[in-house]
Each structure stands twice: as structure tokens, then as C-alpha cells.
Design an enzyme around this catalytic site. Structure first.
Site, mmCIF file in Angstrom:
data_model
loop_
_atom_site.group_PDB
_atom_site.id
_atom_site.type_symbol
_atom_site.label_atom_id
_atom_site.label_comp_id
_atom_site.label_asym_id
_atom_site.label_seq_id
_atom_site.Cartn_x
_atom_site.Cartn_y
_atom_site.Cartn_z
ATOM 1 N N LYS A 1 2.099 32.914 -19.115
ATOM 2 C CA LYS A 1 0.870 32.510 -19.806
ATOM 3 C C LYS A 1 0.829 31.000 -19.836
ATOM 4 O O LYS A 1 1.518 30.375 -20.616
ATOM 5 C CB LYS A 1 0.854 33.085 -21.226
ATOM 6 C CG LYS A 1 -0.560 33.311 -21.811
ATOM 7 C CD LYS A 1 -1.374 32.063 -22.027
ATOM 8 C CE LYS A 1 -0.906 31.285 -23.250
ATOM 9 N NZ LYS A 1 -1.823 30.099 -23.504
ATOM 10 N N GLU B 1 12.032 25.531 -26.150
ATOM 11 C CA GLU B 1 12.194 24.102 -25.865
ATOM 12 C C GLU B 1 11.002 23.418 -26.514
ATOM 13 O O GLU B 1 9.864 23.579 -26.074
ATOM 14 C CB GLU B 1 12.240 23.847 -24.365
ATOM 15 C CG GLU B 1 12.720 22.434 -24.026
ATOM 16 C CD GLU B 1 11.592 21.478 -23.748
ATOM 17 O OE1 GLU B 1 11.296 20.671 -24.657
ATOM 18 O OE2 GLU B 1 11.016 21.520 -22.654
ATOM 19 N N CYS C 1 7.911 15.656 -24.005
ATOM 20 C CA CYS C 1 8.730 15.910 -25.190
ATOM 21 C C CYS C 1 9.957 15.010 -25.229
ATOM 22 O O CYS C 1 10.516 14.749 -26.296
ATOM 23 C CB CYS C 1 9.132 17.375 -25.252
ATOM 24 S SG CYS C 1 9.782 18.017 -23.700
ATOM 25 N N GLU D 1 6.084 13.496 -33.872
ATOM 26 C CA GLU D 1 5.856 13.462 -32.425
ATOM 27 C C GLU D 1 4.382 13.183 -32.160
ATOM 28 O O GLU D 1 3.509 13.907 -32.644
ATOM 29 C CB GLU D 1 6.266 14.778 -31.773
ATOM 30 C CG GLU D 1 6.134 14.747 -30.265
ATOM 31 C CD GLU D 1 6.562 16.038 -29.591
ATOM 32 O OE1 GLU D 1 7.161 15.966 -28.509
ATOM 33 O OE2 GLU D 1 6.285 17.112 -30.148
#
Length: 496
Positions: A190, A266, A301, A400
Site C-alpha cells: 500500500k 521504521e 527521516c 520532526e
């Protein structure tokens, strides 16, 4: 990469007709007929109408993967045969490398040169590497009593659901799918609703390479619907996800509320990049710091978004980074001269700008950038942005941002640097610049991060594992260790 001009990329973009159909059981499927518009962040123009998958489409894809695993040929092929198919996928990706790079650039905004030279290189290498590994995985026969034989075999877990983000849509799909297929699993992929077209093309390429029907199915759709359906599905045995920590928590809940499927995550990062006065080359350290935060529009990331610099060299390093930011060309992703392309879309651009506004409000000093640019294009472009005088308590230092926004924090001694580096809920990656071997070893051990780069950043290859600590997730992508996520150990004890 080949020398393709801006005009030629533009011509190819106009001629591109990507398909938005799901790819299930070896064939394209329109699904229910519901669609959504895939819009390019480059210029706001429509790329394709994409099938909008829901629970029914996910059910069909999982059923195809279950049939392929329970009774199909893929798990029963000799590992060397599976490896040959994976290598053939790599070969076909190489043959269609320009088309795939163009698709990725258009759907998520990165420079087409980066898509070709970096993302496609990584994806091709991933399928080829796991294809070569497939027949080199050994079982065990532990030493036991003389009247018994113990066999420990590694068997494929079953149906793998893989949910991947938009920032590296093909690379991260490969990191999940290639080891799962090498192990003998079947899969449902997906992709992000922001970058479905390259993943759908990957599904077709895999089928053309000889992957049996149902071994890899690709369903487009949004996360709260299609992603949730995949996470809750009782016939999915393993769920592998790359994305935000908030969504990762949802997948853990889905597993608890369904069949206790294994969930490998992750997740986010707020990676520190520590520059000590004895760095081998301060100019190179500053150049790498700037490259690391602005590469891929900062949408990584692992981006070194917290630059921790010793106070004795902080001004020198910060000024060098600012100069790099000023020189960086923001422009059309299809122009080979572009250094930084468009952010992934209006929603994401707004979120990044909110963090920039918070940095100003909280008292950080804006050294460069901070504004939207190239508005006449209709695209979502942002200036490379640098803040200094950042306090560890500010949102700039804690959250973040996932954009081209650098926060510079000064420190006075090594202990303070390590404390600042570890003062985050994340633990994905870190950088360290020093000429002292003992410091390199001691600080690398002290940093709570899955990867520590010393005197470099974003280096490595498929032989080494990648993943995080703390709220950056669990498990590892890349390397032979990734196979562990998609296999079960079975013991057979034979009395002689």
C-alpha cells in the site's frame, strides 16, 4: 546518468500516461471505480486519476496473496529460482529507469536527477542484492545428544502487508518487498496516496519479470481506510511500515485488535549531527551538514535536522552552511540544474511553515530562508531554511519537521553534546565529526541511534542494517537481517 535536457524531460512528462489502476493477482484492477486525483507538487497539475482502494480492494489483494502463499508456486520454488525472478525485476527496473525516475519526480517533487541517480540506483540494487542472497540462507543443525537430530529451519511467515511513505516511494518499497519475496512470502503493498504511481508501476514490472500472480499485489488508497484495512486484516501475517510515529502506533493497535500480527516499524527521526573542533575538515563537515538537510527537500527521516556545533567553531560552521543554503537552486524538478525541488504537497508545505513560524515565535534566529517561493508555478516550493540560537526546549529542536529546515545548537563540551544528541524521543541516526579515534568510538557507543555516521553522512550499502531505537521504531531493513522479519524459526527434534 544520461544527459537529458530540461526540454526533453518536459516533453517526456507531457507524453507520460501513468496508470492509476490497482495491480492484484497479476493484473490491473479498477476496483470499485472510486478514484482520487494524483496531483504533482511540481506545478499542481493532474497526473492521473488513481483507484481509491477501500476494505473490499484490500480484501481482494490479501486473498490473492493468501492463495499465492498457501497453494501457489512462489514459496515452493527453489530459493535460486526466486532469486532469479528478483534479479529480473532489477533488470526491468534498469530498462525502465528513466520512466520510473520521471514518475517519481512528478508525483513527489524531487529532482529527476536525484530520482534517477539515487532512488533508482538504490531500488535496483535492493532487488538484485536480495535476489543474489535468496539461495545463500542457511538452516541450522545444533549439536544435541547422540540419539537425536535437531533441525532448525527458517520458513516464510506468510502474507506481508507493506505500507510505505512518499519520500522514497520505490526505495522503501524495495526494502520491504525484496527481502519478503526472497524469503518466500507473498505481499500486499500500500503506497502513500501522494506517490502511488511508481508503486503501481513496480507491481506491473514484477509481474512482467515472472513473479507469479498474487505474489505481489499493489493497492492504492489513503491510510485511514486502505492502510487501516491492511493493518486489521486477519490474513496478513506481518505488517511492515515506514512513516510517522503517530501512524506507527495505529498499526500496533490494529495488530492487537486483530490477529496479533508482527508489526515492524521504521518511524520518525530528529537526527543530531555533531561537529567537534577537531573535525578532519570543517568546510567538508559544513558542506555535508547542508547537503544532508536540504537533500530530498529535507523530507527524510534520517535528515540531520539538529546541527550540534562546538561553540568555538559554531559561527564558522553556521556561516558556511548558510552560504550553501544561499547558493542552492530551488526550481523545477525536471531541470537538471535544480538542487532542491518541491515539497510533497500543500498540506505538507503548510505543516513545515508552521514549524518555521514557531521557531520565529520562540526566539530562534532565522539566518536564511523561511519563505515560500516560486508561487507562480503552482507548485509547493520552500526556501532552504537555517535557524541558529536554537534552544533545546524549542519545537525546532524537538519535533520532526520533515522539511528543509536546519536548527543549529551550540555546546561547550563533549558530555553536553551527547546529552543534547540523546535528548529526543527518536533514535534513528546521528552524525559525528572528529579526528580522534577514541572519541569516535566512545561517542558512537553513547549515542542512542540505530546508525551513527562518523566523518560522513548517509553513507552505507545493502550489507549493513538500517532501523531505529526508541520511538524511531524496531526491526531492521537492508542486509541479511531484514530476512528475519519475514521468516519463522521451526524446530524439528528427531529421536534416532
Amino acid at each position: 546518468m544520461p544527459e537529458i535536457t530540461h526540454d526533453e524531460w518536459l516533453r517526456r512528462a507531457k507524453a507520460l500516461e501513468p496508470s492509476g489502476a490497482h495491480h492484484v493477482d497479476g493484473a490491473d484492477e479498477p476496483g470499485s471505480g472510486a478514484t482520487y486525483a494524483a496531483v504533482s507538487p511540481r506545478d499542481g497539475q493532474l497526473l492521473a486519476q488513481v483507484a481509491d482502494g477501500g476494505a473490499a480492494e484490500v480484501d481482494a489483494a490479501v486473498a490473492a496473496a493468501r492463495r499465492a502463499f498457501d497453494s501457489g508456486p512462489w514459496p515452493r520454488l527453489a530459493p535460486a529460482e526466486r532469486g532469479r525472478v528478483l534479479i529480473r525485476i532489477a533488470d526491468l527496473l534498469e530498462e525502465r529507469r528513466e520512466e520510473m525516475a520521471l514518475t517519481i519526480s512528478l508525483e513527489m517533487g524531487k529532482p529527476v536527477t536525484d530520482a534517477y541517480a539515487i532512488e533508482l540506483r538504490a531500488a535496483i540494487s535492493t532487488f538484485r542484492w536480495y535476489g543474489q542472497l535468496a539461495d545463500k540462507l542457511a538452516d541450522e543443525s545444533p549439536h544435541t545428544a547422540p540419539d537425536a537430530l535437531a533441525l532448525v529451519t527458517r520458513e516464510p511467515t506468510g502474507v506481508v502487508g507493506a505500507v510505505v511513505p512518499w519520500n522514497f516511494p520505490l526505495t522503501l518499497a524495495g526494502w520491504k518487498i525484496a527481502p519478503a519475496l526472497a524469503a518466500g512470502c507473498t505481499a500486499v503493498l500500500k503506497p502513500s496516496e501522494n506517490s502511488p504511481l511508481s508503486a503501481l508501476l513496480l507491481g506491473r514490472i514484477a509481474t512482467a519479470a515472472g513473479l507469479p500472480p498474487g505474489a505481489l499485489n499493489v493497492v492504492a488508497g489513503n491510510g485511514p481506510v486502505a492502510g487501516r484495512a491492511l493493518g486489521l486484516h486477519p490474513d496478513v501475517d506481518v505488517l511492515a511500515f515506514t512513516g510517522s510515529t503517530a501512524v506507527g502506533r495505529h498499526f500496533l493497535h490494529y495488530a492487537a485488535d486483530s490477529n496479533l500480527k508482527r508489526v515492524w516499524l521504521e518511524l520518525g527521526g530528529k537526527s543530531p549531527n555533531i561537529i567537534l573542533p577537531d573535525a578532519p575538515d570543517l568546510e567538508q563537515a559544513a558542506a555535508t551538514a547542508a547537503w544532508g538537510i536540504f537533500f530530498n527537500q529535507g523530507e527524510m527521516c534520517t535528515a540531520p535536522s539538529r546541527l550540534l556545533v562546538h561553540s568555538s567553531v559554531a559561527d564558522q560552521v553556521t556561516e558556511a552552511v548558510v552560504e550553501r543554503a544561499r547558493a542552492l537552486r530551488v526550481g523545477d524538478p525536471l531541470d537538471p540544474a535544480t538542487g532542491m525541488g518541491a515539497l510533497a504537497g500543500e498540506h505538507h508545505l503548510s505543516r513545515v511553515r508552521e514549524h518555521i513560524a514557531a521557531g520565529r515565535d520562540e526566539g530562534a534566529r532565522l539566518r536564511h530562508g523561511g519563505g515560500r517561493t516560486l508561487t507562480s508555478t503552482g507548485g509547493t516550493y520552500l526556501e532552504p531554511t537555517v535557524f541558529d540560537r536554537v534552544d533545546p526546549s524549542m519545537r525546532l529542536a524537538r519535533e520532526e519537521i520533515f522539511g528543509p529546515v536546519l536548527s543549529v545548537l551550540a555546546f561547550d563540551d563533549l558530555d553536553e553534546a551527547v546529552r543534547l544528541a540523546n535528548a529526543t524521543e527518536y533514535g534513528l541516526a546521528a552524525g559525528l565529526w572528529t579526528s580522534d579515534l577514541s572519541t569516535a568510538h566512545r561517542v558512537s557507543r553513547a549515542l542512542r541511534a540505530g546508525t551513527v555516521w562518523v566523518n560522513c553522512y548517509e553513507e552505507g550499502d545493502l550489507t549493513v542494517p538500517f532501523g531505529g531505537m526508541k520511538q524511531s521504531g524496531n526491526g531492521r531493513d537492508k542486509s541479511a537481517h531484514a530476512i528475519e522479519k519475514y521468516t519463522e524459526l521451526k524446530t524439528a527434534w528427531i529421536q534416532l
